[in-house]
Enzyme design. Structure first.
Site, short mmCIF file in Angstrom:
data_model
loop_
_atom_site.label_atom_id
_atom_site.label_comp_id
_atom_site.label_asym_id
_atom_site.label_seq_id
_atom_site.Cartn_x
_atom_site.Cartn_y
_atom_site.Cartn_z
CB CYS A 116 -3.84 -11.27 12.46
SG CYS A 116 -3.98 -10.54 10.84
CG HIS A 256 0.17 -10.58 13.73
ND1 HIS A 256 0.31 -11.38 12.63
CD2 HIS A 256 -0.65 -9.56 13.36
CE1 HIS A 256 -0.40 -10.88 11.63
NE2 HIS A 256 -0.98 -9.77 12.05
CG ASN A 286 -0.34 -8.90 8.37
OD1 ASN A 286 -0.33 -10.10 8.66
ND2 ASN A 286 -1.21 -8.04 8.86
O1 UT7 Z 1 -2.89 -7.73 11.07
C1 UT7 Z 1 -4.20 -7.36 11.39
C2 UT7 Z 1 -4.26 -6.11 12.15
N1 UT7 Z 1 -3.89 -4.99 11.33
C3 UT7 Z 1 -3.06 -4.07 11.80
O2 UT7 Z 1 -2.56 -4.20 12.88
C4 UT7 Z 1 -2.82 -2.83 10.96
C5 UT7 Z 1 -2.97 -1.59 11.80
N2 UT7 Z 1 -2.83 -0.35 11.06
C6 UT7 Z 1 -1.65 0.05 10.54
O3 UT7 Z 1 -0.66 -0.64 10.60
C7 UT7 Z 1 -1.59 1.43 9.93
O4 UT7 Z 1 -2.75 2.15 10.26
C8 UT7 Z 1 -1.40 1.41 8.37
C9 UT7 Z 1 -0.01 0.93 8.04
C10 UT7 Z 1 -2.47 0.52 7.73
C11 UT7 Z 1 -1.53 2.84 7.83
O5 UT7 Z 1 -0.59 3.71 8.46
P1 UT7 Z 1 -1.06 5.10 9.10
O6 UT7 Z 1 0.14 5.73 9.66
O7 UT7 Z 1 -2.20 4.81 10.04
O8 UT7 Z 1 -1.52 5.91 7.82
P2 UT7 Z 1 -2.95 6.55 7.50
O9 UT7 Z 1 -3.92 5.51 7.12
O10 UT7 Z 1 -3.31 7.49 8.60
O11 UT7 Z 1 -2.59 7.42 6.22
C12 UT7 Z 1 -1.73 8.57 6.31
C13 UT7 Z 1 -1.60 9.17 4.94
C14 UT7 Z 1 -2.93 9.39 4.23
O12 UT7 Z 1 -2.81 10.59 3.45
P3 UT7 Z 1 -3.47 11.95 3.95
O13 UT7 Z 1 -4.94 11.68 4.10
O14 UT7 Z 1 -2.80 12.26 5.27
O15 UT7 Z 1 -3.11 12.91 2.86
C15 UT7 Z 1 -3.05 8.23 3.30
O16 UT7 Z 1 -3.86 8.49 2.17
O17 UT7 Z 1 -0.86 8.27 4.08
C16 UT7 Z 1 -1.61 8.03 2.90
N3 UT7 Z 1 -1.32 6.67 2.45
C17 UT7 Z 1 -0.31 6.36 1.65
N4 UT7 Z 1 0.64 7.09 1.06
C18 UT7 Z 1 1.56 6.46 0.30
C19 UT7 Z 1 -2.00 5.53 2.78
N5 UT7 Z 1 -1.42 4.48 2.20
C20 UT7 Z 1 -0.36 4.95 1.49
C21 UT7 Z 1 0.62 4.35 0.68
N6 UT7 Z 1 1.55 5.14 0.10
N7 UT7 Z 1 0.65 3.01 0.48
#
Ligand code: UT7
Length: 337
Positions: A116, A256, A286
Site C-alpha cells: 500500500c 492512504h 482500499n
Molecule cells: O492497507 C494495508 C494496511 N491494512 C490496514 O491498515 C488494515 C488494518 N486493520 C483494520 O483496518 C481493521 O483491523 C479491520 C477493519 C481489518 C478489522 O476491524 P477490527 O475492528 O480490528 O475488527 P476485528 O478483526 O477485531 O473483528 C471484530 C469482530 C470479530 O468478531 P468476534 O471475534 O469479536 O466475535 C470478527 O469476527 O468483528 C467480526 N468481523 C465482522 N463482523 C461483521 C470481522 N469482519 C466482519 C464483517 N462483518 N465484515
C-alpha cells in the site's frame, strides 16, 4: 545550474463502473452495512468485471486521461513506473503493457511492489530521475485490481478492498515547487501479518495452494491496525516538525485509505482539522496503490499552486512513509474530461 525540483504537473484516475455496495456484500458473507461503516468507513467500492481484464486496464485509462489533460504526446514520455501488487502477470511488467497500450513507445517501464506504500515509493523513485536531470517526463501509476486476490467468502477482508488506477506526470522545475522531502521505511518482520502466500517462487501454484485459498489476501487486521496507526501518524507528524509546518499552514493531508479510524488518528496526531484531510474511502474502499492518486484526482480542482501537502501511507511488508510536496499548479484551471 539551479537545482531541479520534481513537480507533479498533472493527475488523472479511473475507476471501473461496477459498484459493489455493503448491501450486496451482506448477501455474500455474514456482514452488514453498520459493521462495515463503523469499523472501516467504507460504503461501497468499484470492481473491474470481465474475463482477462487486469490491472493494466485501470492504469491505461488513468494514463490516457493524464496525457489528454496535460496535452502531452505519448512519445515524449521517458519513463513509466507502475506501483501495484496485482500485476496482470508476474511478467512482463504491467508497466510495459500500459506503455504499449498508451503509445508511450519511447518510455522504458517497470513495476514496483511496496504494497500500500507503493505509490509513495514510486514517486520518490520518479523524483530522483527528474532531479538528476536524466529525464524530463516521468509518469507514476498506482493501480490495483484488488478484487483479483480477495476471497469473497472471507468477511474479514472482502469488505475492505476495491479496484482503481491513478497516474501523475512529473516534470522538472527550477521554481520552489514539487517534491520537497520523502521519509520512507520498510520492516520485514511485518511479512507475517499481511500477505498473499502462494503464486510466487516460494509457493508456486498447485492444486493444494488453490484448495487452501492461499492465492488470496491474508491479513491479521488488528496487528496491522496497531502498526499502521503509530507508524503513519509518526512519520507524518515528524515531517511537519522537520519542515516547521504549523498545522494551519498545511493545505492537505493525503492519507492512504485503508481505514477511516487510521486516517482520523493520523490527523489528530498532526494537530490538523478534518477539513484538511482528503477522505474518499467511503466511495472506493482500499484500492492499495491507487488510493493516493485517486484522492489527488478527486480534489484536483481545489488544489492551488504552492499548497503544502503531505502524502502518507502504510502497507504490507511492512512499508510506510510520508512525502512533503508543494503543489505546482492551480487545479481549477485544468480542463475537466
Ligand atoms: O492497507 C494495508 C494496511 N491494512 C490496514 O491498515 C488494515 C488494518 N486493520 C483494520 O483496518 C481493521 O483491523 C479491520 C477493519 C481489518 C478489522 O476491524 P477490527 O475492528 O480490528 O475488527 P476485528 O478483526 O477485531 O473483528 C471484530 C469482530 C470479530 O468478531 P468476534 O471475534 O469479536 O466475535 C470478527 O469476527 O468483528 C467480526 N468481523 C465482522 N463482523 C461483521 C470481522 N469482519 C466482519 C464483517 N462483518 N465484515
Amino acid at each position: 545550474m539551479s537545482k531541479l525540483n520534481a513537480a507533479i504537473t498533472g493527475i488523472h484516475a479511473y475507476v471501473p463502473d461496477y459498484i459493489l455496495t455493503n448491501q450486496e456484500l451482506s448477501t455474500m458473507v455474514d456482514t452488514n452495512d453498520e459493521w462495515i461503516q463503523t469499523r472501516t468507513g467504507i460504503k461501497e467500492r468499484h470492481i473491474l468485471k470481465g474475463e482477462g481484464k487486469g490491472t493494466s486496464i485501470l492504469g491505461t485509462q488513468a494514463v490516457l486521461g493524464l496525457l489528454k489533460k496535460t496535452n502531452t504526446k505519448p512519445e515524449d514520455i521517458d519513463l513509466i513506473i507502475t506501483a501495484t501488487v496485482t500485476p496482470d502477470m508476474l511478467f512482463p511488467a504491467t508497466s510495459n503493457i500500459i506503455a504499449h497500450e498508451t503509445g508511450c513507445i519511447n518510455a522504458f517501464a517497470f513495476d514496483m511492489n511496496a504494497a500500500c506504500s507503493g505509490f509513495l515509493f514510486a514517486v520518490q523513485t520518479g523524483r530522483v530521475y527528474i532531479e538528476s536531470g536524466l529525464y524530463k517526463k516521468v509518469i507514476v501509476v498506482g493501480a490495483d485490481k484488488m478484487s483479483s486476490i480477495v476471497d469473497y467468502t472471507d468477511r474479514k477482508n472482502c469488505v475492505l478492498f476495491g479496484d482503481a488506477g491513478g497516474a501523475i506526470l512529473m516534470e522538472p522545475t527550477t521554481e520552489d515547487f514539487g517534491i520537497m522531502d520523502a521519509d520512507l521505511h520498510t520492516d520485514g518482520s511485518g511479512k507475517d501479518y499481511l500477505y498473499q502466500k502462494a503464486g510466487g517462487s516460494a509457493y508456486p501454484p498447485t492444486i493444494e495452494t488453490v484448495t487452501n485459498r492461499q492465492h488470496f489476501i491474508y491479513q491479521e487486521g488488528q496487528s496491522v491496525f496497531k502498526f499502521a496507526v503509530s507508524r503513519m501518524a509518526d512519520v507524518s507528524a515528524d515531517m511537519m516538525t522537520k519542515h516547521n509546518i504549523q498545522p494551519e499552514e498545511l493545505a492537505w493531508l493525503v492519507p492512504h485509505q485503508a481505514n477511516l479510524r487510521i486516517i482520523d488518528a493520523t490527523a489528530r496526531r498532526m494537530g490538523i482539522k478534518k477539513e484538511q484531510v482528503m477522505i474518499n474511502i467511503e466511495k472506493y474502499g482500499n484500492t492499495t496503490d491507487a488510493t493516493i492518486p485517486l484522492c489527488l484526482h478527486d480534489w484536483e480542482s481545489q488544489l492551488k499552486k504552492g499548497d503544502k501537502i503531505i502524502l502518507a501511507a502504510f502497507g504490507g511488508g511492512f512499508t510506510w512513509g510520508s512525502i512533503y510536496l508543494k503543489w505546482a499548479y492551480d487545479g481549477d484551471q485544468v480542463e475537466k474530461i
